[in-house]
Design a protein around this motif. Sequence first.
Motif, PDB file in Angstrom:
ATOM      1  N   PRO A 117       9.567   1.008  18.482  1.00 20.06           N
ATOM      2  CA  PRO A 117      10.786   0.511  17.852  1.00 20.06           C
ATOM      3  C   PRO A 117      10.656   0.548  16.329  1.00 20.06           C
ATOM      4  O   PRO A 117       9.578   0.371  15.767  1.00 20.06           O
ATOM      5  CB  PRO A 117      10.898  -0.943  18.344  1.00 20.06           C
ATOM      6  CG  PRO A 117      10.007  -1.024  19.530  1.00 20.06           C
ATOM      7  CD  PRO A 117       8.967   0.040  19.373  1.00 20.06           C
ATOM      8  N   THR A 118      11.772   0.795  15.665  1.00 22.28           N
ATOM      9  CA  THR A 118      11.776   0.939  14.217  1.00 22.28           C
ATOM     10  C   THR A 118      11.200  -0.285  13.521  1.00 22.28           C
ATOM     11  O   THR A 118      10.434  -0.157  12.565  1.00 22.28           O
ATOM     12  CB  THR A 118      13.213   1.200  13.720  1.00 22.28           C
ATOM     13  OG1 THR A 118      13.733   2.320  14.435  1.00 22.28           O
ATOM     14  CG2 THR A 118      13.241   1.492  12.248  1.00 22.28           C
ATOM     15  N   ASP A 119      11.537  -1.479  13.983  1.00 23.23           N
ATOM     16  CA  ASP A 119      11.019  -2.693  13.363  1.00 23.23           C
ATOM     17  C   ASP A 119       9.499  -2.771  13.469  1.00 23.23           C
ATOM     18  O   ASP A 119       8.826  -3.140  12.513  1.00 23.23           O
ATOM     19  CB  ASP A 119      11.649  -3.939  13.996  1.00 23.23           C
ATOM     20  CG  ASP A 119      13.129  -4.057  13.672  1.00 23.23           C
ATOM     21  OD1 ASP A 119      13.564  -3.444  12.672  1.00 23.23           O
ATOM     22  OD2 ASP A 119      13.840  -4.745  14.420  1.00 23.23           O
ATOM     23  N   THR A 120       8.956  -2.419  14.629  1.00 25.23           N
ATOM     24  CA  THR A 120       7.511  -2.432  14.830  1.00 25.23           C
ATOM     25  C   THR A 120       6.850  -1.400  13.922  1.00 25.23           C
ATOM     26  O   THR A 120       5.813  -1.666  13.309  1.00 25.23           O
ATOM     27  CB  THR A 120       7.156  -2.152  16.301  1.00 25.23           C
ATOM     28  OG1 THR A 120       7.845  -3.076  17.121  1.00 25.23           O
ATOM     29  CG2 THR A 120       5.666  -2.248  16.533  1.00 25.23           C
TER      30      THR A 120
ATOM     31  N   THR B   9       7.964  -0.247  11.057  1.00 25.10           N
ATOM     32  CA  THR B   9       8.046  -0.727   9.677  1.00 25.10           C
ATOM     33  C   THR B   9       6.982  -1.778   9.402  1.00 25.10           C
ATOM     34  O   THR B   9       6.325  -1.751   8.352  1.00 25.10           O
ATOM     35  CB  THR B   9       9.454  -1.300   9.392  1.00 25.10           C
ATOM     36  OG1 THR B   9      10.416  -0.287   9.670  1.00 25.10           O
ATOM     37  CG2 THR B   9       9.589  -1.758   7.963  1.00 25.10           C
ATOM     38  N   VAL B  10       6.807  -2.701  10.342  1.00 28.02           N
ATOM     39  CA  VAL B  10       5.791  -3.748  10.172  1.00 28.02           C
ATOM     40  C   VAL B  10       4.398  -3.125  10.111  1.00 28.02           C
ATOM     41  O   VAL B  10       3.593  -3.491   9.243  1.00 28.02           O
ATOM     42  CB  VAL B  10       5.890  -4.796  11.308  1.00 28.02           C
ATOM     43  CG1 VAL B  10       4.684  -5.713  11.307  1.00 28.02           C
ATOM     44  CG2 VAL B  10       7.179  -5.583  11.193  1.00 28.02           C
ATOM     45  N   CYS B  11       4.104  -2.184  10.989  1.00 24.94           N
ATOM     46  CA  CYS B  11       2.797  -1.527  11.002  1.00 24.94           C
ATOM     47  C   CYS B  11       2.576  -0.734   9.716  1.00 24.94           C
ATOM     48  O   CYS B  11       1.488  -0.776   9.123  1.00 24.94           O
ATOM     49  CB  CYS B  11       2.668  -0.606  12.208  1.00 24.94           C
ATOM     50  SG  CYS B  11       2.545  -1.472  13.784  1.00 24.94           S
ATOM     51  N   ARG B  12       3.607  -0.021   9.272  1.00 23.07           N
ATOM     52  CA  ARG B  12       3.497   0.756   8.041  1.00 23.07           C
ATOM     53  C   ARG B  12       3.245  -0.160   6.851  1.00 23.07           C
ATOM     54  O   ARG B  12       2.383   0.113   6.013  1.00 23.07           O
ATOM     55  CB  ARG B  12       4.768   1.570   7.814  1.00 23.07           C
ATOM     56  CG  ARG B  12       4.653   2.490   6.605  1.00 23.07           C
ATOM     57  CD  ARG B  12       5.948   3.040   6.166  1.00 23.07           C
ATOM     58  NE  ARG B  12       6.746   1.917   5.668  1.00 23.07           N
ATOM     59  CZ  ARG B  12       8.015   1.988   5.370  1.00 23.07           C
ATOM     60  NH1 ARG B  12       8.660   3.106   5.542  1.00 23.07           N
ATOM     61  NH2 ARG B  12       8.665   0.938   4.919  1.00 23.07           N
ATOM     62  N   ASP B  13       3.980  -1.244   6.767  1.00 28.91           N
ATOM     63  CA  ASP B  13       3.805  -2.175   5.655  1.00 28.91           C
ATOM     64  C   ASP B  13       2.427  -2.844   5.702  1.00 28.91           C
ATOM     65  O   ASP B  13       1.787  -3.024   4.662  1.00 28.91           O
ATOM     66  CB  ASP B  13       4.907  -3.233   5.656  1.00 28.91           C
ATOM     67  CG  ASP B  13       6.267  -2.652   5.276  1.00 28.91           C
ATOM     68  OD1 ASP B  13       6.303  -1.507   4.764  1.00 28.91           O
ATOM     69  OD2 ASP B  13       7.282  -3.336   5.498  1.00 28.91           O
TER      70      ASP B  13
ATOM     71  N   ASP C  71      11.086   4.576  -0.456  1.00 23.33           N
ATOM     72  CA  ASP C  71      10.409   3.418   0.114  1.00 23.33           C
ATOM     73  C   ASP C  71       8.883   3.501   0.044  1.00 23.33           C
ATOM     74  O   ASP C  71       8.196   3.249   1.022  1.00 23.33           O
ATOM     75  CB  ASP C  71      10.872   3.229   1.567  1.00 23.33           C
ATOM     76  CG  ASP C  71      10.651   1.801   2.041  1.00 23.33           C
ATOM     77  OD1 ASP C  71      10.538   0.900   1.178  1.00 23.33           O
ATOM     78  OD2 ASP C  71      10.582   1.591   3.253  1.00 23.33           O
TER      79      ASP C  71
END
Length: 195
Positions: free
Chosen positions: A6-9, A11-15, A74
Amino acid sequence: MFFSIPTDTFTVCRDAAGVAGNIFAFGLFVSPIPTFRRIIRNQSTEQFSGLPYIYALLNCLICTWYGTPLISYDNVLVMTVNSIGAVFQITYIILFIIYADKEIKIRMLGLLLAVIGLLAIIIGGSLQIVDRKVRWIFIGLLSCASLISMFASPLFIIVPNGIGTILGIVQLLLYFYYKRISIEDSEEPLMVSHV
């Protein structure tokens, strides 16, 4: 069927990876502090080389450019950590120049000016690339190349010394081999009488 994140997951992993990378990069940027304490205390660069700091500055500047919104979306973490790294590297280079011998000062100033000139060429050239994706890939590849050169820069000192060591060993082996042969040959008389 492919596994999708999922996109949210994502994004969290990338951050999280970005923050961890920044922490490690910051550790890398502060690691020369003991060396520069020694340089300041002794008021001499001794046998230290300034090249790693030049390569690190080039890398930080290119990666900072890569992180800007003009190149990639980003990537604020990339831009911020590398701009901080550039400040550290400039500080190290200035200290190195202050305490270096005159000929090394001139060489380091020349290299510093070359880095600034090269960055200007990279920025100006990349802004001429109209296709944003091509610009992103081009600067990304330059970032990778500069990163490799930064970590490989100590090898420019080690490799010639390593080659010199190998050649020295070969020279000693040849010396002892031919010394043994010359000792065996020296047992024969120099002049033979044929009377």
